[in-house]
Design an enzyme around this catalytic site. Structure first.
Site, PDB file in Angstrom:
ATOM      1  N   ASN A 214      50.476  11.511  66.097  1.00  0.00           N
ATOM      2  CA  ASN A 214      50.163  10.088  65.919  1.00  0.00           C
ATOM      3  C   ASN A 214      50.471   9.310  67.197  1.00  0.00           C
ATOM      4  O   ASN A 214      51.545   9.474  67.773  1.00  0.00           O
ATOM      5  CB  ASN A 214      51.003   9.514  64.782  1.00  0.00           C
ATOM      6  CG  ASN A 214      50.527   9.973  63.428  1.00  0.00           C
ATOM      7  OD1 ASN A 214      50.011  11.093  63.280  1.00  0.00           O
ATOM      8  ND2 ASN A 214      50.677   9.126  62.435  1.00  0.00           N
TER       9      ASN A 214
ATOM     10  N   SER B 101      56.757   8.607  71.590  1.00  0.00           N
ATOM     11  CA  SER B 101      56.349   7.829  72.761  1.00  0.00           C
ATOM     12  C   SER B 101      57.176   8.169  73.994  1.00  0.00           C
ATOM     13  O   SER B 101      56.652   8.212  75.098  1.00  0.00           O
ATOM     14  CB  SER B 101      56.506   6.324  72.482  1.00  0.00           C
ATOM     15  OG  SER B 101      55.436   5.866  71.712  1.00  0.00           O
TER      16      SER B 101
ATOM     17  N   HIS C 194      59.738   6.675  65.574  1.00  0.00           N
ATOM     18  CA  HIS C 194      58.617   5.742  65.660  1.00  0.00           C
ATOM     19  C   HIS C 194      58.856   4.681  66.729  1.00  0.00           C
ATOM     20  O   HIS C 194      59.987   4.285  66.984  1.00  0.00           O
ATOM     21  CB  HIS C 194      58.424   5.023  64.327  1.00  0.00           C
ATOM     22  CG  HIS C 194      57.709   5.835  63.303  1.00  0.00           C
ATOM     23  ND1 HIS C 194      58.298   6.231  62.141  1.00  0.00           N
ATOM     24  CD2 HIS C 194      56.444   6.309  63.275  1.00  0.00           C
ATOM     25  CE1 HIS C 194      57.431   6.933  61.428  1.00  0.00           C
ATOM     26  NE2 HIS C 194      56.289   6.991  62.098  1.00  0.00           N
ATOM     27  N   GLY C 195      57.790   4.192  67.298  1.00  0.00           N
ATOM     28  CA  GLY C 195      57.853   3.028  68.182  1.00  0.00           C
ATOM     29  C   GLY C 195      58.431   3.356  69.546  1.00  0.00           C
ATOM     30  O   GLY C 195      58.589   4.519  69.922  1.00  0.00           O
TER      31      GLY C 195
ATOM     32  N   HIS D 132      54.973  12.471  64.282  1.00  0.00           N
ATOM     33  CA  HIS D 132      54.908  11.009  64.393  1.00  0.00           C
ATOM     34  C   HIS D 132      55.914  10.591  65.444  1.00  0.00           C
ATOM     35  O   HIS D 132      56.924  11.250  65.641  1.00  0.00           O
ATOM     36  CB  HIS D 132      55.305  10.350  63.069  1.00  0.00           C
ATOM     37  CG  HIS D 132      54.288  10.468  61.989  1.00  0.00           C
ATOM     38  ND1 HIS D 132      53.836   9.393  61.280  1.00  0.00           N
ATOM     39  CD2 HIS D 132      53.625  11.543  61.494  1.00  0.00           C
ATOM     40  CE1 HIS D 132      52.956   9.795  60.382  1.00  0.00           C
ATOM     41  NE2 HIS D 132      52.815  11.100  60.487  1.00  0.00           N
ATOM     42  N   GLY D 133      55.675   9.449  66.054  1.00  0.00           N
ATOM     43  CA  GLY D 133      56.591   8.981  67.085  1.00  0.00           C
ATOM     44  C   GLY D 133      56.392   9.806  68.344  1.00  0.00           C
ATOM     45  O   GLY D 133      55.354  10.433  68.524  1.00  0.00           O
TER      46      GLY D 133
ATOM     47  N   ASP E 144      47.143   5.765  57.148  1.00  0.00           N
ATOM     48  CA  ASP E 144      48.432   6.142  57.729  1.00  0.00           C
ATOM     49  C   ASP E 144      49.576   5.548  56.899  1.00  0.00           C
ATOM     50  O   ASP E 144      49.542   4.367  56.552  1.00  0.00           O
ATOM     51  CB  ASP E 144      48.464   5.584  59.165  1.00  0.00           C
ATOM     52  CG  ASP E 144      49.658   6.046  59.964  1.00  0.00           C
ATOM     53  OD1 ASP E 144      50.187   7.131  59.702  1.00  0.00           O
ATOM     54  OD2 ASP E 144      50.050   5.294  60.888  1.00  0.00           O
ATOM     55  N   HIS E 145      50.565   6.349  56.577  1.00  0.00           N
ATOM     56  CA  HIS E 145      51.766   5.872  55.876  1.00  0.00           C
ATOM     57  C   HIS E 145      51.466   5.113  54.582  1.00  0.00           C
ATOM     58  O   HIS E 145      51.949   3.982  54.388  1.00  0.00           O
ATOM     59  CB  HIS E 145      52.634   4.990  56.790  1.00  0.00           C
ATOM     60  CG  HIS E 145      53.403   5.786  57.797  1.00  0.00           C
ATOM     61  ND1 HIS E 145      54.549   6.485  57.488  1.00  0.00           N
ATOM     62  CD2 HIS E 145      53.161   6.018  59.103  1.00  0.00           C
ATOM     63  CE1 HIS E 145      54.984   7.111  58.570  1.00  0.00           C
ATOM     64  NE2 HIS E 145      54.159   6.847  59.562  1.00  0.00           N
TER      65      HIS E 145
HETATM   66 ZN   LIG Z   1      54.272   7.495  61.459  1.00  0.00          ZN
END
Ligand SMILES: [Zn+2]
Length: 288
Positions: free
Chosen positions: A232, A213, A180-181, A210-211, A80-81
């Site tokens: 992700n 949440s 992200h996060g 991605h991200g 990843d990344h």
């Molecule tokens: Zn990511």
């Protein structure tokens, strides 16, 4: 069954579902995620970020590869990344079957050059490659600190077409309004689903989110139906795992990992199972 990412995601693309990519950082989390995926008959991407690789060490990869081979569901092991060409060579050497090269913070032409170079090396030995265009917020150790929606540069469809053609990536992480996060309090994220539709109509390859949440489930579910084939998941499962672990550790007499970890794994897997359902991935292992 161990697979590369392109073969895994081709089926998801054809059948309009998304494969969860769960970030794991230790053996207990890894076996927990494999088990919940097998219970739900869901294909799985085991995502390991370079910081997580540093934490678990290279030796554990052999065991992860072995467990993927014996799994009853298709599994891809994904770097990843990736930040550098050298990291990608390491991923190839220690048994990953898929890599991401994230040049999204570089000037565009440098992102193209780095991603094309990675794709040439990875494809030569059968690994698949994910690139990223646009930015999804800075990823740091505690990603909730400092990510704001103003940090997102949305993926431009013209540029995305050019990028995929020139780099040969198998899948593309796009910026359509996730970060992200965990999100700062008061931030209401919203996905640009019209942008996603346009990207998908011009790029028939699997797109990656991605991200997300804090994006509502309903929005993520619609994004999956519109052509996102990999999502992700990192913060959501780690929060569930450690929140439960903190509760368990309130009992100061406990000391054995085999007493402390299983309830945390159970809490993590409840979240993982919910994601599998949300992405319409349950039962899809039978398509492979
Ligand atoms: Zn990511």
């Amino acid at each position: 069954m161990l697979m590369n990412g392109a073969d895994l995601l081709a089926v998801a693309n054809e059948h309009s579902f998304a494969v969860p990519a769960f970030n794991i950082s230790d053996w207990a989390m890894f076996t927990g995620i494999i088990e919940v995926s097998e219970q739900r008959r869901s294909p799985l991407i085991v995502a390991i970020h370079p910081d997580e690789v540093s934490h678990i060490g290279h030796d554990l990869l052999a065991a992860i590869v072995q467990r993927a081979h014996t799994s009853s569901v298709p599994v891809t092991i994904h770097w990843d990344h990736g930040g550098t060409y050298e990291q990608i060579l390491t991923a190839i050497q220690i048994g990953f079957t898929s890599v991401m090269i994230d040049g999204s913070m570089l000037p565009y032409e440098e992102n193209v050059a780095l991603t094309a170079r990675v794709a040439e090396a990875a494809h030569a030995v059968g690994l698949s490659v994910e690139g990223e265009l646009g930015t999804i917020g800075k990823l740091d150790e505690q990603a909730e600190a400092g990510v704001a929606v103003s940090d997102i540069i949305y993926t431009d469809p013209d540029q995305a077409e050019d990028f995929v053609r020139r780099t040969g990536v198998d899948s593309l992480a796009v910026a359509i309004g996730t970060a992200h996060g965990l999100y700062p309090k008061g931030l209401k994220p919203e996905l640009k689903l019209d942008l996603l539709q346009e990207l998908k109509s011009r790029l028939p390859i699997p797109l990656v989110l991605h991200g997300g949440s804090a994006n509502p489930d309903e929005e993520i579910g619609r994004a999956v139906k519109l052509g996102v084939n990999k999502v992700n998941i990192s913060s959501d499962i780690k929060v569930a795992y450690h929140d439960r672990m903190r509760e368990v550790l309130a009992d100061p007499t406990l000391r054995e990992p085999n007493t402390i970890q299983p309830p945390a794994i159970e809490a993590m897997n409840e979240v993982a199972a919910h994601k599998i359902e949300l992405f319409d991935a349950a039962g899809r292992a039978d398509l492979y």
